[in-house]
Each structure stands twice: as structure tokens, then as C-alpha cells.
Design a protein around this motif. Structure first.
Motif, PDB file in Angstrom:
ATOM      1  N   ILE A 219      -6.348  -5.957   3.573  1.00  0.00           N
ATOM      2  CA  ILE A 219      -5.700  -6.493   2.373  1.00  0.00           C
ATOM      3  C   ILE A 219      -4.784  -5.397   1.837  1.00  0.00           C
ATOM      4  CG2 ILE A 219      -6.012  -7.578   0.123  1.00  0.00           C
ATOM      5  CD1 ILE A 219      -8.964  -8.087   0.940  1.00  0.00           C
ATOM      6  N   ALA A 220      -3.482  -5.698   1.808  1.00  0.00           N
ATOM      7  CA  ALA A 220      -2.518  -4.708   1.303  1.00  0.00           C
ATOM      8  C   ALA A 220      -2.686  -4.557  -0.204  1.00  0.00           C
ATOM      9  CB  ALA A 220      -1.099  -5.152   1.628  1.00  0.00           C
ATOM     10  N   ALA A 221      -2.277  -3.413  -0.718  1.00  0.00           N
ATOM     11  CA  ALA A 221      -2.378  -3.207  -2.159  1.00  0.00           C
ATOM     12  C   ALA A 221      -1.142  -2.470  -2.655  1.00  0.00           C
ATOM     13  CB  ALA A 221      -3.630  -2.412  -2.494  1.00  0.00           C
ATOM     14  N   PRO A 222      -0.708  -2.830  -3.854  1.00  0.00           N
ATOM     15  CA  PRO A 222       0.512  -2.227  -4.389  1.00  0.00           C
ATOM     16  C   PRO A 222       0.254  -0.963  -5.191  1.00  0.00           C
ATOM     17  CG  PRO A 222      -0.191  -4.016  -5.810  1.00  0.00           C
ATOM     18  CD  PRO A 222      -1.228  -3.894  -4.723  1.00  0.00           C
ATOM     19  N   ALA A 223       1.261  -0.094  -5.190  1.00  0.00           N
ATOM     20  CA  ALA A 223       1.320   0.989  -6.175  1.00  0.00           C
ATOM     21  C   ALA A 223       2.661   0.806  -6.861  1.00  0.00           C
ATOM     22  CB  ALA A 223       1.252   2.349  -5.500  1.00  0.00           C
ATOM     23  N   GLY A 266       7.821   3.345  10.045  1.00  0.00           N
ATOM     24  CA  GLY A 266       7.805   2.638  11.323  1.00  0.00           C
ATOM     25  C   GLY A 266       6.758   1.535  11.387  1.00  0.00           C
ATOM     26  N   ALA A 267       6.006   1.317  10.300  1.00  0.00           N
ATOM     27  CA  ALA A 267       4.964   0.284  10.296  1.00  0.00           C
ATOM     28  C   ALA A 267       5.485  -0.960   9.590  1.00  0.00           C
ATOM     29  CB  ALA A 267       3.720   0.806   9.575  1.00  0.00           C
ATOM     30  N   VAL A 268       5.249  -2.138  10.186  1.00  0.00           N
ATOM     31  CA  VAL A 268       5.734  -3.379   9.554  1.00  0.00           C
ATOM     32  C   VAL A 268       5.039  -3.623   8.225  1.00  0.00           C
ATOM     33  CG1 VAL A 268       6.379  -4.568  11.673  1.00  0.00           C
ATOM     34  CG2 VAL A 268       4.049  -4.793  10.809  1.00  0.00           C
ATOM     35  N   ASP A 269       3.859  -3.042   8.048  1.00  0.00           N
ATOM     36  CA  ASP A 269       3.081  -3.311   6.834  1.00  0.00           C
ATOM     37  C   ASP A 269       3.508  -2.479   5.632  1.00  0.00           C
ATOM     38  OD1 ASP A 269       1.324  -5.262   8.001  1.00  0.00           O
ATOM     39  OD2 ASP A 269       0.456  -3.615   9.147  1.00  0.00           O
ATOM     40  N   VAL A 297       5.396  -0.311  -4.055  1.00  0.00           N
ATOM     41  CA  VAL A 297       5.182   0.104  -2.671  1.00  0.00           C
ATOM     42  C   VAL A 297       3.841  -0.453  -2.225  1.00  0.00           C
ATOM     43  CG1 VAL A 297       4.969   2.046  -1.074  1.00  0.00           C
ATOM     44  CG2 VAL A 297       6.453   2.241  -3.074  1.00  0.00           C
ATOM     45  N   ARG A 298       3.840  -1.153  -1.087  1.00  0.00           N
ATOM     46  CA  ARG A 298       2.596  -1.763  -0.596  1.00  0.00           C
ATOM     47  C   ARG A 298       2.355  -1.389   0.851  1.00  0.00           C
ATOM     48  NH1 ARG A 298       1.693  -7.173  -3.760  1.00  0.00           N
ATOM     49  NH2 ARG A 298       2.992  -6.661  -5.555  1.00  0.00           N
ATOM     50  N   ASP A 299       1.095  -1.315   1.175  1.00  0.00           N
ATOM     51  CA  ASP A 299       0.724  -1.037   2.554  1.00  0.00           C
ATOM     52  C   ASP A 299      -0.750  -1.404   2.727  1.00  0.00           C
ATOM     53  OD1 ASP A 299       0.636  -0.012   5.211  1.00  0.00           O
ATOM     54  OD2 ASP A 299       2.106   1.509   4.676  1.00  0.00           O
ATOM     55  N   ILE A 300      -1.185  -1.461   3.990  1.00  0.00           N
ATOM     56  CA  ILE A 300      -2.616  -1.668   4.236  1.00  0.00           C
ATOM     57  C   ILE A 300      -3.298  -0.324   4.431  1.00  0.00           C
ATOM     58  CG2 ILE A 300      -2.322  -3.969   5.214  1.00  0.00           C
ATOM     59  CD1 ILE A 300      -2.582  -2.679   7.998  1.00  0.00           C
ATOM     60  N   ASP A 301      -2.511   0.742   4.492  1.00  0.00           N
ATOM     61  CA  ASP A 301      -3.034   2.078   4.745  1.00  0.00           C
ATOM     62  C   ASP A 301      -2.671   2.966   3.557  1.00  0.00           C
ATOM     63  OD1 ASP A 301      -3.603   4.106   7.453  1.00  0.00           O
ATOM     64  OD2 ASP A 301      -2.750   4.952   5.624  1.00  0.00           O
ATOM     65  N   ARG A 302      -3.699   3.456   2.882  1.00  0.00           N
ATOM     66  CA  ARG A 302      -3.462   4.198   1.641  1.00  0.00           C
ATOM     67  C   ARG A 302      -2.685   5.492   1.887  1.00  0.00           C
ATOM     68  NH1 ARG A 302      -7.683   4.293  -3.021  1.00  0.00           N
ATOM     69  NH2 ARG A 302      -6.231   4.787  -4.659  1.00  0.00           N
ATOM     70  N   VAL A 303      -3.040   6.209   2.954  1.00  0.00           N
ATOM     71  CA  VAL A 303      -2.378   7.493   3.237  1.00  0.00           C
ATOM     72  C   VAL A 303      -0.890   7.272   3.485  1.00  0.00           C
ATOM     73  CG1 VAL A 303      -2.285   9.404   4.871  1.00  0.00           C
ATOM     74  CG2 VAL A 303      -4.505   8.527   4.087  1.00  0.00           C
ATOM     75  N   ARG A 365      -1.318 -10.184   2.228  1.00  0.00           N
ATOM     76  CA  ARG A 365      -0.228  -9.439   1.589  1.00  0.00           C
ATOM     77  C   ARG A 365      -0.355  -9.420   0.072  1.00  0.00           C
ATOM     78  NH1 ARG A 365       1.912  -6.595   5.695  1.00  0.00           N
ATOM     79  NH2 ARG A 365       1.807  -7.881   7.562  1.00  0.00           N
ATOM     80  N   ALA A 366      -1.107 -10.353  -0.466  1.00  0.00           N
ATOM     81  CA  ALA A 366      -1.352 -10.338  -1.915  1.00  0.00           C
ATOM     82  C   ALA A 366      -2.770  -9.832  -2.115  1.00  0.00           C
ATOM     83  CB  ALA A 366      -1.215 -11.745  -2.481  1.00  0.00           C
ATOM     84  N   TYR A 367      -3.036  -9.198  -3.239  1.00  0.00           N
ATOM     85  CA  TYR A 367      -4.413  -8.755  -3.368  1.00  0.00           C
ATOM     86  C   TYR A 367      -5.283  -9.813  -4.039  1.00  0.00           C
ATOM     87  CZ  TYR A 367      -3.655  -6.667  -8.089  1.00  0.00           C
ATOM     88  OH  TYR A 367      -3.376  -6.422  -9.392  1.00  0.00           O
ATOM     89  N   HIS A 368      -6.586  -9.637  -3.880  1.00  0.00           N
ATOM     90  CA  HIS A 368      -7.556 -10.648  -4.270  1.00  0.00           C
ATOM     91  C   HIS A 368      -8.777  -9.938  -4.860  1.00  0.00           C
ATOM     92  CE1 HIS A 368      -5.471 -13.873  -2.100  1.00  0.00           C
ATOM     93  NE2 HIS A 368      -5.193 -12.950  -1.199  1.00  0.00           N
TER      94      HIS A 368
END
Ligand SMILES: [Zn+2]
Length: 419
Positions: A219-223, A266-269, A297-303, A365-368
Motif C-alpha cells: 500500500i503506497a503512502a504519501p508524504a 527508476g521505479a514505476v511506484d 510524493v508517494r511510494d511503496i518503499d519508504r527509503v 495506490r490510495a491509502y486505507h
């Protein structure tokens, strides 16, 4: 009654579930079929009562916490074990449809009822959770109930929340009848054995690909940030180019720096967006003295996401020094991306195969609420298609067949996890 579920196919009662979904949609601040149910408003309270009534009728034991999160438990044969949980939300933004959240609540209830009717006896209790205020409408913050359960939002921060009229969360929840100490809402890791949320995709892919269900691996999350640039105004004709401190030109550099940082992973996410740009004084013949932009900014990977934020921060320093403008950045929020639990994903996949349903793995892509439950329990999500990917609109639609497939897979998964 038989007690051997693996040899029996669960048969969700789609007619019953659809009629309950339609009945819930009638409980709205707007003229049905438009659904508006803002947390602690009159429609939200009536909707809560309706769903709780269904839970009690199914023999579930209903409890509520101090922020109104509601837990409906089907007692397992070993009540000392942490329960397997499912659920979602029933609040709805203004002018919404009837499937977002509600499919996960009433579908979760149907999954429990179908197991009951099969004569299944769970070892772990199975719990349906109805989270308070997944939508940010009233207090400007999403996933209020699950955030507080995970203590990502502390009681102190919750007490500071106000609506647009200045009424406090405290006033609203007390009026709604939720009066216990807010400190009691946070739960410990281990409160749930596993959590799985059924939800409409809110994107177009499952419907486009003709698939029955999606297994959510991340689950992607925004900052998001607010960036204010202060330069120097002046007459657009009178002041020559050398020595200008144009705030909007500096903002333009930051917008492009964000775009380039998001692409460079380089990541689509990884996605980066500037959705708001305000310019002062905003006249055709005046050099902008101030500009405000927001970044998301959103991603599935926090780093990786935080790497984009760091690249933006270094662009802020560089542009500020080179152009002689002052730039203030304020972090609005930075929520945690989620990696879903492999054991639940395996159970979901096995259940989909056993149910003869087509599926694929995908990213939410949306958070829950699941984003926050994942801080306290192994979590995954199960998506069903929604027409055209349309959501948060009255014409949001999921067919009874899609919903039935989701409930079927969910019921098998709950049975497997509760054994
Ligand atoms: Zn939702």
C-alpha cells in the motif's frame, strides 16, 4: 450441520448482501443514491446503528472503543487466541457512492455469516472491525480510528483536532456517545492475529483485465509538504533581469527538481506531484514576491520515497542560495507505506484458486485503514474491480458478481486463518 469447510464451497447470499448495501446507501445526508456520511453526523450515527443491528442479528458480540471504532466478534473455540479480523469503514465523503468501505464492512459480515451457515467452527475468533472516519472530511485527517488504534495519532494530537467551525473532536465524539479516555483506543501488537480488508480497487486495472480479485502486496503512502518561497517583488518593466529575486521562477525550479527526483528512482511506484501553486501578488505586470507550492510524493518503499524528499530538500538549499530567496518547508504529513503479510497473501491466493476466481498481485495506490492496522498486525488487502476505476462519486459501481467473488475469497481466507 457439517463441520468440514474445506470440502464445502461457501455460498455468499448476494441478494441479502446487495439489499443491505442498498439499505445502507439510503442512510445519507444527501438525496440517495448520492451518499454523504460525515463522521459523527446524523447519517453516520444511523448507519452505525444499522450495521450494528445486522451484527447482533448474526450473533456477534459488539463492542466500541472511545473513538467509536466498532468490533463485532464471532467467538472462536479458543477465545484466548488473538482474533483474525476483517473490516473497513462506512463513512463517506460528500457526494460519494455506496461501495467504498461499505463493501468491506457488509461483505466482511456476509463472509462471517456464510461460514456460520456452513457450520464452520473457528478456533480463533473472527472479528469484524468498522473503523471511525477513514475519510478526512470533518477533521482534515484520514483514517482517524485506525491511526489512533496504531497510536500513529496520539490522544494529545487527537484532542487538538477541530472541524472547520472550530468544534473539537472531543465535542463531536462525546455528543456521539463515545466518552471513554482516548488513551484506551491504542492497541498493542498482538491484538489481532491477522487483518485482511476487502475493498473496491478505486482504479481501473482489474475491470480492464477482466480479473475477479486483486491481491494487494503493498500500500503506497504519501508524504506531503508546503513550500513557501519569499523573493522580491517589483514592476515587471521597471526592474531589469539582473538581480531579480523572482519567487515563482524559484518555485518552477523546485517543481522540475521534484519531477526529476521522482523519475530518477527508476521505479514505476515512485510518483511526485505539485498540485497547488499560489502566486503573490498575482498581477501580469508584477514580479512575484511570494509563491507557495505543495508537494506530494508517494511510494511503496519508504527509503526510496524519503530519498526523493532528500533530493528535493537539497534543491531547496541550492535554489535558495543561488537565487537569494528564502524558502520555508513544512511537512504536512508522512504516512508509512505498507508491505502486506506474505502468509495472508498466500491464504488469499489459495482461496482464490479454490474458489475458481482469477486474480493477480497489485499495489494499492490510495491509502486505507489497513495502512495503519499494518503497524500493529500482519495485514493484507483484497481488491475487487470497480467500473472504470471510478470512486468517490455517486456513479461508483461494483457488480454483484464482483462483490460475490470478493466475499467468497474472503470467507475462505478467514476460515483458513482462523483454524
Ligand atoms: Zn475506502
Amino acid at each position: 450441520m457439517t463441520t468440514n469447510p474445506p470440502q464445502l464451497a461457501p455460498r455468499p447470499s448476494i441478494d441479502r448482501l446487495m439489499s443491505e448495501l442498498m439499505a445502507l446507501a439510503q442512510i445519507s445526508e444527501a438525496e440517495p443514491p448520492v451518499v454523504t456520511r460525515v463522521v459523527f453526523g446524523e447519517a453516520d450515527m444511523r448507519a452505525r446503528a444499522y450495521v450494528q443491528g445486522l451484527c447482533v442479528a448474526a450473533g456477534l458480540m459488539v463492542t466500541r472503543d472511545a473513538i467509536g471504532n466498532t468490533f463485532a466478534r464471532w467467538q472462536g473455540s479458543d477465545p484466548s487466541l488473538a482474533p483474525v479480523a476483517t473490516g473497513s469503514h462506512i463513512d463517506a465523503i460528500p457526494n460519494a457512492g455506496l461501495y467504498d468501505g461499505c463493501v468491506g464492512v457488509l461483505g466482511g459480515l456476509e463472509a462471517i455469516r456464510v461460514l456460520q451457515q456452513m457450520g464452520f467452527k473457528p478456533r480463533r475468533s473472527i472479528e469484524l472491525v468498522i473503523f471511525t472516519a477513514e475519510e478526512p472530511t470533518r477533521f482534515g485527517i484520514g483514517c482517524l480510528g485506525s491511526r489512533m488504534m496504531a497510536n500513529v495519532l496520539t490522544p494529545k494530537q487527537a484532542l487538538a483536532l477541530r472541524d472547520k467551525e472550530g468544534r473539537s473532536l472531543e465535542e463531536w465524539r462525546t455528543q456521539a456517545g463515545f466518552t471513554g479516555p482516548l488513551e484506551s483506543v491504542a492497541v498493542q501488537t498482538g491484538r489481532f492475529h491477522r487483518f485482511v480488508e476487502l475493498h473496491i480497487e478505486q482504479g481501473p486495472y482489474l475491470a480492464q483485465e477482466g480479473l475477479d480479485v486483486g491481491l494487494v502486496t503493498h500500500i503506497a503512502a504519501p508524504a506531503s509538504q508546503r513550500i513557501v518561497i519569499e523573493g522580491e517583488g517589483g514592476h515587471a518593466g521597471g526592474k531589469l533581469m539582473p538581480g531579480r529575486k523572482d519567487a515563482l521562477a524559484a518555485a518552477a525550479e523546485l517543481i522540475l527538481a521534484l519531477e526529476s527526483a521522482a523519475k530518477s528512482t527508476g521505479a514505476v511506484d515512485t510518483v511526485g506531484t505539485v498540485g497547488i501553486c499560489e502566486v503573490f501578488p498575482g498581477a501580469v505586470n508584477s514580479i512575484p514576491s511570494r509563491a507557495m507550492i505543495t508537494t506530494d510524493v508517494r511510494d511503496i518503499d519508504r527509503v526510496r520515497r524519503d530519498g526523493v524528499l532528500a533530493a528535493l530538500a537539497s534543491a531547496v538549499r541550492e535554489v535558495s542560495a543561488r537565487r537569494g530567496v528564502s524558502i520555508a518547508t513544512e511537512l504536512v504529513n508522512a504516512d508509512p507505506p505498507t508491505t502486506c503479510d506474505p502468509a495472508i497473501l498466500a491464504a488469499l491466493e489459495a482461496s482464490a484458486i479454490a474458489a475458481g476466481k482469477s486474480c493477480r498481485k497489485m499495489v494499492a495506490r490510495a491509502y486505507h485503514d489497513s495502512s495503519f492496522v499494518s503497524c500493529i498486525a500482519p495485514t493484507a488487502m483484497l481488491f475487487i474491480p470497480c467500473r472504470g476505476g471510478v470512486s468517490h462519486r455517486p456513479d461508483e459501481y461494483a457488480s454483484p458478481e464482483w462483490i460475490g467473488s470478493g466475499v467468497h475469497v474472503l470467507s475462505r481466507t478467514l476460515a483458513q486463518l482462523a483454524q
